[in-house]
Write a protein that holds these residues in place. Structure first.
Motif, PDB file in Angstrom:
ATOM      1  N   PRO A 119       0.818  -1.231   0.000  1.00 18.11           N
ATOM      2  CA  PRO A 119       0.000   0.000   0.000  1.00 18.11           C
ATOM      3  C   PRO A 119       0.849   1.278   0.000  1.00 18.11           C
ATOM      4  O   PRO A 119       0.550   2.229  -0.732  1.00 18.11           O
ATOM      5  CB  PRO A 119      -0.828  -0.115   1.279  1.00 18.11           C
ATOM      6  N   GLU A 120       1.916   1.290   0.787  1.00 18.63           N
ATOM      7  CA  GLU A 120       2.787   2.469   0.852  1.00 18.63           C
ATOM      8  C   GLU A 120       3.489   2.704  -0.491  1.00 18.63           C
ATOM      9  O   GLU A 120       3.545   3.827  -0.990  1.00 18.63           O
ATOM     10  CB  GLU A 120       3.831   2.280   1.946  1.00 18.63           C
ATOM     11  N   LEU A 121       4.006   1.646  -1.084  1.00 18.22           N
ATOM     12  CA  LEU A 121       4.707   1.778  -2.357  1.00 18.22           C
ATOM     13  C   LEU A 121       3.762   2.179  -3.482  1.00 18.22           C
ATOM     14  O   LEU A 121       4.112   2.971  -4.350  1.00 18.22           O
ATOM     15  CB  LEU A 121       5.429   0.467  -2.696  1.00 18.22           C
ATOM     16  N   GLN A 137       1.822   6.347  -7.277  1.00 23.16           N
ATOM     17  CA  GLN A 137       0.734   7.183  -7.772  1.00 23.16           C
ATOM     18  C   GLN A 137       1.072   8.661  -7.637  1.00 23.16           C
ATOM     19  O   GLN A 137       0.760   9.451  -8.517  1.00 23.16           O
ATOM     20  CB  GLN A 137      -0.565   6.856  -7.042  1.00 23.16           C
ATOM     21  N   SER A 138       1.740   9.043  -6.552  1.00 21.54           N
ATOM     22  CA  SER A 138       2.111  10.453  -6.392  1.00 21.54           C
ATOM     23  C   SER A 138       3.155  10.861  -7.427  1.00 21.54           C
ATOM     24  O   SER A 138       3.117  11.980  -7.933  1.00 21.54           O
ATOM     25  CB  SER A 138       2.604  10.745  -4.974  1.00 21.54           C
ATOM     26  N   LEU A 139       4.081   9.965  -7.759  1.00 26.28           N
ATOM     27  CA  LEU A 139       5.062  10.267  -8.808  1.00 26.28           C
ATOM     28  C   LEU A 139       4.372  10.479 -10.143  1.00 26.28           C
ATOM     29  O   LEU A 139       4.693  11.414 -10.884  1.00 26.28           O
ATOM     30  CB  LEU A 139       6.078   9.125  -8.939  1.00 26.28           C
ATOM     31  N   ALA A 193      15.585   0.689  -8.428  1.00 26.24           N
ATOM     32  CA  ALA A 193      16.892   1.197  -8.016  1.00 26.24           C
ATOM     33  C   ALA A 193      16.750   2.246  -6.910  1.00 26.24           C
ATOM     34  O   ALA A 193      17.532   2.269  -5.964  1.00 26.24           O
ATOM     35  CB  ALA A 193      17.625   1.800  -9.210  1.00 26.24           C
ATOM     36  N   LYS A 194      15.717   3.088  -6.998  1.00 24.39           N
ATOM     37  CA  LYS A 194      15.482   4.086  -5.953  1.00 24.39           C
ATOM     38  C   LYS A 194      15.166   3.425  -4.618  1.00 24.39           C
ATOM     39  O   LYS A 194      15.396   3.989  -3.566  1.00 24.39           O
ATOM     40  CB  LYS A 194      14.323   5.019  -6.340  1.00 24.39           C
ATOM     41  N   ARG A 195      14.606   2.234  -4.681  1.00 23.52           N
ATOM     42  CA  ARG A 195      14.275   1.495  -3.457  1.00 23.52           C
ATOM     43  C   ARG A 195      15.457   0.678  -2.962  1.00 23.52           C
ATOM     44  O   ARG A 195      15.377   0.017  -1.936  1.00 23.52           O
ATOM     45  CB  ARG A 195      13.093   0.550  -3.678  1.00 23.52           C
ATOM     46  N   GLY A 196      16.564   0.672  -3.731  1.00 21.48           N
ATOM     47  CA  GLY A 196      17.748  -0.077  -3.343  1.00 21.48           C
ATOM     48  C   GLY A 196      17.586  -1.569  -3.503  1.00 21.48           C
ATOM     49  O   GLY A 196      18.191  -2.357  -2.773  1.00 21.48           O
ATOM     50  N   ILE A 197      16.765  -1.977  -4.455  1.00 18.73           N
ATOM     51  CA  ILE A 197      16.491  -3.391  -4.651  1.00 18.73           C
ATOM     52  C   ILE A 197      17.144  -3.848  -5.949  1.00 18.73           C
ATOM     53  O   ILE A 197      16.933  -3.242  -7.007  1.00 18.73           O
ATOM     54  CB  ILE A 197      14.963  -3.654  -4.707  1.00 18.73           C
ATOM     55  N   ASN A 198      17.919  -4.901  -5.866  1.00 15.78           N
ATOM     56  CA  ASN A 198      18.567  -5.478  -7.034  1.00 15.78           C
ATOM     57  C   ASN A 198      17.561  -6.411  -7.718  1.00 15.78           C
ATOM     58  O   ASN A 198      17.115  -7.377  -7.131  1.00 15.78           O
ATOM     59  CB  ASN A 198      19.817  -6.242  -6.614  1.00 15.78           C
ATOM     60  N   LEU A 199      17.227  -6.120  -8.967  1.00 10.45           N
ATOM     61  CA  LEU A 199      16.232  -6.916  -9.680  1.00 10.45           C
ATOM     62  C   LEU A 199      16.650  -8.366  -9.837  1.00 10.45           C
ATOM     63  O   LEU A 199      15.801  -9.246  -9.893  1.00 10.45           O
ATOM     64  CB  LEU A 199      15.965  -6.325 -11.064  1.00 10.45           C
ATOM     65  N   LYS A 200      17.931  -8.644  -9.903  1.00 11.75           N
ATOM     66  CA  LYS A 200      18.389 -10.019 -10.075  1.00 11.75           C
ATOM     67  C   LYS A 200      18.123 -10.856  -8.842  1.00 11.75           C
ATOM     68  O   LYS A 200      18.039 -12.067  -8.925  1.00 11.75           O
ATOM     69  CB  LYS A 200      19.864 -10.040 -10.430  1.00 11.75           C
ATOM     70  N   SER A 201      17.958 -10.210  -7.700  1.00  9.00           N
ATOM     71  CA  SER A 201      17.700 -10.953  -6.462  1.00  9.00           C
ATOM     72  C   SER A 201      16.216 -11.173  -6.208  1.00  9.00           C
ATOM     73  O   SER A 201      15.843 -11.887  -5.298  1.00  9.00           O
ATOM     74  CB  SER A 201      18.321 -10.236  -5.265  1.00  9.00           C
ATOM     75  N   VAL A 202      15.371 -10.528  -7.006  1.00  5.25           N
ATOM     76  CA  VAL A 202      13.919 -10.615  -6.806  1.00  5.25           C
ATOM     77  C   VAL A 202      13.359 -11.820  -7.487  1.00  5.25           C
ATOM     78  O   VAL A 202      13.634 -12.301  -8.449  1.00  5.25           O
ATOM     79  CB  VAL A 202      13.214  -9.336  -7.295  1.00  5.25           C
TER      80      VAL A 202
END
Length: 47
Positions: free
Chosen positions: A15-17, A22-24, A38-47
């Protein structure tokens, strides 16, 4: 149900994300999925 348990942490942040995204979009800022992760600091390869 098993998916929900395995991803409980991610689902609790949804919900927060969603609100941030939506605000962006309302502000007219363009962002690609890779930039957003990337802004969230999450590596897509690890998801």
């Amino acid at each position: 149900m098993r998916h929900d348990k395995a991803h409980k942490d991610s689902l609790s942040k949804y919900p927060e994300l969603k609100e941030r995204m939506q605000s962006l979009l309302q502000n007219g800022e363009k962002i690609t999925p890779k930039q957003w992760w990337a802004k969230r600091g999450i590596n897509l390869k690890s998801v």
